[in-house]
Scaffold this motif. Structure first.
Motif, PDB file in Angstrom:
ATOM      1  N   ALA A   1       0.809  -1.224   0.000  1.00  0.00           N
ATOM      2  CA  ALA A   1       0.000   0.000   0.000  1.00  0.00           C
ATOM      3  C   ALA A   1       0.838   1.269   0.000  1.00  0.00           C
ATOM      4  O   ALA A   1       0.301   2.368  -0.153  1.00  0.00           O
ATOM      5  CB  ALA A   1      -0.931   0.000   1.210  1.00  0.00           C
ATOM      6  N   GLY A   2       2.140   1.126   0.170  1.00  0.00           N
ATOM      7  CA  GLY A   2       3.018   2.292   0.157  1.00  0.00           C
ATOM      8  C   GLY A   2       2.916   3.152   1.391  1.00  0.00           C
ATOM      9  O   GLY A   2       3.051   4.378   1.326  1.00  0.00           O
ATOM     10  N   VAL A   3       2.680   2.511   2.550  1.00  0.00           N
ATOM     11  CA  VAL A   3       2.626   3.248   3.812  1.00  0.00           C
ATOM     12  C   VAL A   3       3.635   2.635   4.781  1.00  0.00           C
ATOM     13  O   VAL A   3       4.203   1.574   4.520  1.00  0.00           O
ATOM     14  CB  VAL A   3       1.211   3.208   4.431  1.00  0.00           C
ATOM     15  N   ALA A   4       3.857   3.316   5.888  1.00  0.00           N
ATOM     16  CA  ALA A   4       4.854   2.863   6.861  1.00  0.00           C
ATOM     17  C   ALA A   4       4.454   1.528   7.478  1.00  0.00           C
ATOM     18  O   ALA A   4       3.263   1.244   7.653  1.00  0.00           O
ATOM     19  CB  ALA A   4       5.022   3.918   7.954  1.00  0.00           C
ATOM     20  N   GLU A   5       5.454   0.727   7.822  1.00  0.00           N
ATOM     21  CA  GLU A   5       5.195  -0.556   8.472  1.00  0.00           C
ATOM     22  C   GLU A   5       4.494  -0.326   9.804  1.00  0.00           C
ATOM     23  O   GLU A   5       4.945   0.474  10.622  1.00  0.00           O
ATOM     24  CB  GLU A   5       6.503  -1.309   8.691  1.00  0.00           C
ATOM     25  N   PRO A   6       3.383  -1.013  10.053  1.00  0.00           N
ATOM     26  CA  PRO A   6       2.606  -0.765  11.268  1.00  0.00           C
ATOM     27  C   PRO A   6       3.148  -1.516  12.478  1.00  0.00           C
ATOM     28  O   PRO A   6       3.973  -2.430  12.337  1.00  0.00           O
ATOM     29  CB  PRO A   6       1.217  -1.273  10.891  1.00  0.00           C
ATOM     30  N   ASP A   7       2.663  -1.127  13.645  1.00  0.00           N
ATOM     31  CA  ASP A   7       3.018  -1.798  14.899  1.00  0.00           C
ATOM     32  C   ASP A   7       1.966  -2.817  15.308  1.00  0.00           C
ATOM     33  O   ASP A   7       2.031  -3.371  16.406  1.00  0.00           O
ATOM     34  CB  ASP A   7       3.172  -0.772  16.020  1.00  0.00           C
ATOM     35  N   SER A   8       0.982  -3.025  14.440  1.00  0.00           N
ATOM     36  CA  SER A   8      -0.135  -3.897  14.788  1.00  0.00           C
ATOM     37  C   SER A   8      -0.651  -4.554  13.524  1.00  0.00           C
ATOM     38  O   SER A   8      -0.018  -4.484  12.466  1.00  0.00           O
ATOM     39  CB  SER A   8      -1.245  -3.077  15.450  1.00  0.00           C
ATOM     40  N   ALA A   9      -1.810  -5.184  13.630  1.00  0.00           N
ATOM     41  CA  ALA A   9      -2.430  -5.810  12.458  1.00  0.00           C
ATOM     42  C   ALA A   9      -3.146  -4.811  11.577  1.00  0.00           C
ATOM     43  O   ALA A   9      -3.606  -5.163  10.490  1.00  0.00           O
ATOM     44  CB  ALA A   9      -3.416  -6.885  12.917  1.00  0.00           C
ATOM     45  N   VAL A  10      -3.259  -3.564  12.017  1.00  0.00           N
ATOM     46  CA  VAL A  10      -4.017  -2.540  11.308  1.00  0.00           C
ATOM     47  C   VAL A  10      -3.097  -1.743  10.386  1.00  0.00           C
ATOM     48  O   VAL A  10      -2.116  -1.144  10.835  1.00  0.00           O
ATOM     49  CB  VAL A  10      -4.707  -1.587  12.296  1.00  0.00           C
ATOM     50  N   VAL A  11      -3.444  -1.721   9.103  1.00  0.00           N
ATOM     51  CA  VAL A  11      -2.726  -0.915   8.112  1.00  0.00           C
ATOM     52  C   VAL A  11      -3.684   0.175   7.650  1.00  0.00           C
ATOM     53  O   VAL A  11      -4.692  -0.106   7.008  1.00  0.00           O
ATOM     54  CB  VAL A  11      -2.264  -1.753   6.910  1.00  0.00           C
ATOM     55  N   SER A  12      -3.363   1.412   7.986  1.00  0.00           N
ATOM     56  CA  SER A  12      -4.245   2.534   7.697  1.00  0.00           C
ATOM     57  C   SER A  12      -3.733   3.293   6.478  1.00  0.00           C
ATOM     58  O   SER A  12      -2.589   3.740   6.447  1.00  0.00           O
ATOM     59  CB  SER A  12      -4.301   3.465   8.918  1.00  0.00           C
ATOM     60  N   VAL A  13      -4.594   3.429   5.466  1.00  0.00           N
ATOM     61  CA  VAL A  13      -4.232   4.125   4.225  1.00  0.00           C
ATOM     62  C   VAL A  13      -5.139   5.339   4.091  1.00  0.00           C
ATOM     63  O   VAL A  13      -6.276   5.246   3.624  1.00  0.00           O
ATOM     64  CB  VAL A  13      -4.380   3.207   2.999  1.00  0.00           C
ATOM     65  N   VAL A  14      -4.652   6.487   4.530  1.00  0.00           N
ATOM     66  CA  VAL A  14      -5.457   7.712   4.544  1.00  0.00           C
ATOM     67  C   VAL A  14      -5.574   8.264   3.121  1.00  0.00           C
ATOM     68  O   VAL A  14      -4.567   8.464   2.435  1.00  0.00           O
ATOM     69  CB  VAL A  14      -4.842   8.760   5.484  1.00  0.00           C
ATOM     70  N   LEU A  15      -6.823   8.523   2.697  1.00  0.00           N
ATOM     71  CA  LEU A  15      -7.072   9.055   1.356  1.00  0.00           C
ATOM     72  C   LEU A  15      -7.672  10.458   1.383  1.00  0.00           C
ATOM     73  O   LEU A  15      -7.610  11.165   0.377  1.00  0.00           O
ATOM     74  CB  LEU A  15      -7.999   8.113   0.578  1.00  0.00           C
ATOM     75  N   GLY A  16      -8.274  10.856   2.489  1.00  0.00           N
ATOM     76  CA  GLY A  16      -8.783  12.221   2.605  1.00  0.00           C
ATOM     77  C   GLY A  16     -10.281  12.305   2.715  1.00  0.00           C
ATOM     78  O   GLY A  16     -10.858  12.065   3.770  1.00  0.00           O
ATOM     79  N   GLU A  17     -10.960  12.641   1.623  1.00  0.00           N
ATOM     80  CA  GLU A  17     -12.399  12.864   1.645  1.00  0.00           C
ATOM     81  C   GLU A  17     -13.167  11.548   1.754  1.00  0.00           C
ATOM     82  O   GLU A  17     -12.752  10.512   1.234  1.00  0.00           O
ATOM     83  CB  GLU A  17     -12.842  13.628   0.401  1.00  0.00           C
ATOM     84  N   ALA A  18     -14.325  11.625   2.399  1.00  0.00           N
ATOM     85  CA  ALA A  18     -15.112  10.430   2.674  1.00  0.00           C
ATOM     86  C   ALA A  18     -15.540   9.707   1.407  1.00  0.00           C
ATOM     87  O   ALA A  18     -15.437   8.476   1.309  1.00  0.00           O
ATOM     88  CB  ALA A  18     -16.332  10.800   3.515  1.00  0.00           C
ATOM     89  N   GLN A  19     -16.025  10.449   0.413  1.00  0.00           N
ATOM     90  CA  GLN A  19     -16.514   9.813  -0.807  1.00  0.00           C
ATOM     91  C   GLN A  19     -15.381   9.130  -1.562  1.00  0.00           C
ATOM     92  O   GLN A  19     -15.563   8.046  -2.147  1.00  0.00           O
ATOM     93  CB  GLN A  19     -17.195  10.844  -1.707  1.00  0.00           C
ATOM     94  N   LEU A  20     -14.197   9.723  -1.544  1.00  0.00           N
ATOM     95  CA  LEU A  20     -13.041   9.128  -2.208  1.00  0.00           C
ATOM     96  C   LEU A  20     -12.697   7.785  -1.583  1.00  0.00           C
ATOM     97  O   LEU A  20     -12.449   6.795  -2.284  1.00  0.00           O
ATOM     98  CB  LEU A  20     -11.848  10.083  -2.128  1.00  0.00           C
ATOM     99  N   ALA A  21     -12.676   7.739  -0.249  1.00  0.00           N
ATOM    100  CA  ALA A  21     -12.365   6.485   0.439  1.00  0.00           C
ATOM    101  C   ALA A  21     -13.450   5.450   0.191  1.00  0.00           C
ATOM    102  O   ALA A  21     -13.157   4.266  -0.043  1.00  0.00           O
ATOM    103  CB  ALA A  21     -12.203   6.748   1.934  1.00  0.00           C
ATOM    104  N   PHE A  22     -14.703   5.886   0.234  1.00  0.00           N
ATOM    105  CA  PHE A  22     -15.813   4.962   0.000  1.00  0.00           C
ATOM    106  C   PHE A  22     -15.745   4.366  -1.409  1.00  0.00           C
ATOM    107  O   PHE A  22     -15.903   3.151  -1.595  1.00  0.00           O
ATOM    108  CB  PHE A  22     -17.145   5.686   0.203  1.00  0.00           C
TER     109      PHE A  22
END
Length: 397
Positions: A313-334
């Motif tokens: 996903a091109g994000v930093a290695e997480p410290d948990s099982a959760v990988v969060s990929v922030v996209l910004g606006e709600a409709q874009l993520a949806f």
């Protein structure tokens, strides 16, 4: 003019539909891209699951299913009532003992859900004349527990130990609780538990740690972040957790000093007045815990697969099982989540109020049993979907 209860009011202020405000709210949510809809899923889905919290991949494990079936055959389909009224089953007691031993706590008390465990623990330990300090990123169940606690509530900035210490030092109340997730559910980052406990110990406060996303993932063999930080068994730490994530079942638990368990039995309304956890969930959770104890490397594999997903996903290695990929606006993520689903990849989509405005995201959760073939598909789908969502050139899988 129109008269209401003898008072003259404008006809515009009188509605014949007392629920018309719901239509207005629905329209506002639609405009903001925040409408939520239930979708029916099939029992056997061909999609790759990166949306659920089945961190150890045990929800369909034969031993977990058999554990649930055996408990139903022995005790029946339901708990039949409050454990204080109808009595507790031997399996409930065994699960409490096994979980407490696993995390290094003195005792445990099982609730009907993780939400109920947080509500019960906080409201029973707080009350009028107490201070509750909660991390700004705490789970909604802790937020609601604060609202119901009847205590003075202060919200500390996310992971801000100095703010917590200042609030504790300035308090006039005799009792104080500090609330935090161990692993925060939206970002997957870790709480500074050692520092928080040091502040609590210095100021006579109790630290309540929600290990919902830590148990089964962090620590030696998945014993949680409290255990990993060397804080297991401390009398001024209360662990809450759910059985619906790593343990592939349902229910919640409070793991703490035996005096706290006794107090919760007397005072926790979500324990006293709620029907006990269904036997099937108890049996399934016990089986899942047994599997993790036999193969503690499952916890390590969860983190390894999370690192793989983060790289894709091109994000930093997480410290948990959760990988969060922030996209910004709600409709874009949806829209990105819907495209993933259409391509055979189920992902979580977090929008306000789950996350702050402007930080809507895909929330990808790792499983210990993800295969190399599944990771290849994940790479292919995410490469295209995220490139489109970010407005960048697609990268090679």
């Amino acid at each position: 003019m129109t008269y209401l209860n003898g008072v003259q009011v404008s006809s515009a202020a009188v509605s014949t539909d007392p629920l018309s405000w719901l239509d207005e709210r629905a329209s506002e949510r639609t405009d903001a891209g925040l409408r939520r809809h239930l979708r029916v899923r099939e029992p056997e889905s061909p999609a790759i699951d990166l949306a659920s919290n089945d961190y150890l991949g045990l929800v369909r494990h034969p031993e977990v299913i058999e554990g649930a079936i055996a408990a139903v055959r022995r005790w029946g389909a339901g708990a039949t009532g409050s454990r204080l009224v109808t009595g507790t089953t031997a399996d409930h007691a065994l699960l409490e003992t096994e979980l407490a031993e696993f995390v290094g706590a003195q005792s445990g008390l099982v609730f009907a859900s993780g939400y109920a465990a947080n509500l019960g623990a906080v409201t029973a330990l707080a009350g009028r004349g107490a201070l509750v300090v909660s991390d700004a990123g705490s789970h909604a169940s802790l937020v609601d527990a604060c609202r119901l606690s009847r205590a003075r509530v202060e919200i500390a900035a996310h992971r801000d130990v100095a703010a917590v210490e200042r609030l504790l030092a300035e308090r006039t109340e005799e009792r104080a609780l500090v609330l935090t997730d161990s692993v925060f559910s939206a970002d997957g980052d870790l709480a500074p538990l050692t520092e928080l406990h040091r502040a609590c110990r210095a100021h006579g406060a109790v630290l309540v740690v929600d290990e919902a996303h830590g148990l089964g993932v962090r620590g030696d063999g998945g014993r949680g972040l409290v255990h990993e930080q060397g804080l297991a068994g401390e009398p001024d730490i209360v662990i809450t957790a759910t059985l619906s994530k790593a343990f592939a079942a349902q229910g919640g638990v409070v793991l703490a000093d035996a005096r706290i368990r006794a107090h919760l039995i007397d005072a926790a309304r979500t324990f006293i007045f709620d029907t006990g956890l269904a036997p099937a969930a108890v049996g399934a959770a016990r089986a899942a815990l047994g599997l993790l104890r036999r193969d503690p490397t499952m916890a390590t594999r969860v983190l390894d697969r999370a690192a793989d997903i983060a790289r894709i996903a091109g994000v930093a290695e997480p410290d948990s099982a959760v990988v969060s990929v922030v996209l910004g606006e709600a409709q874009l993520a949806f829209d990105a989540a819907q495209t993933c689903r259409a391509r055979g990849l189920d992902v979580g989509c977090f929008r306000p109020p789950s996350v702050p405005t402007g930080t809507s995201r895909l929330r990808l959760t790792a499983r210990a049993n993800l295969t190399t073939a599944e990771l290849d598909v994940i790479a292919e789908v995410l490469s295209e979907v995220l490139a489109d969502a970010r407005g960048t050139e697609r990268i090679s899988a």
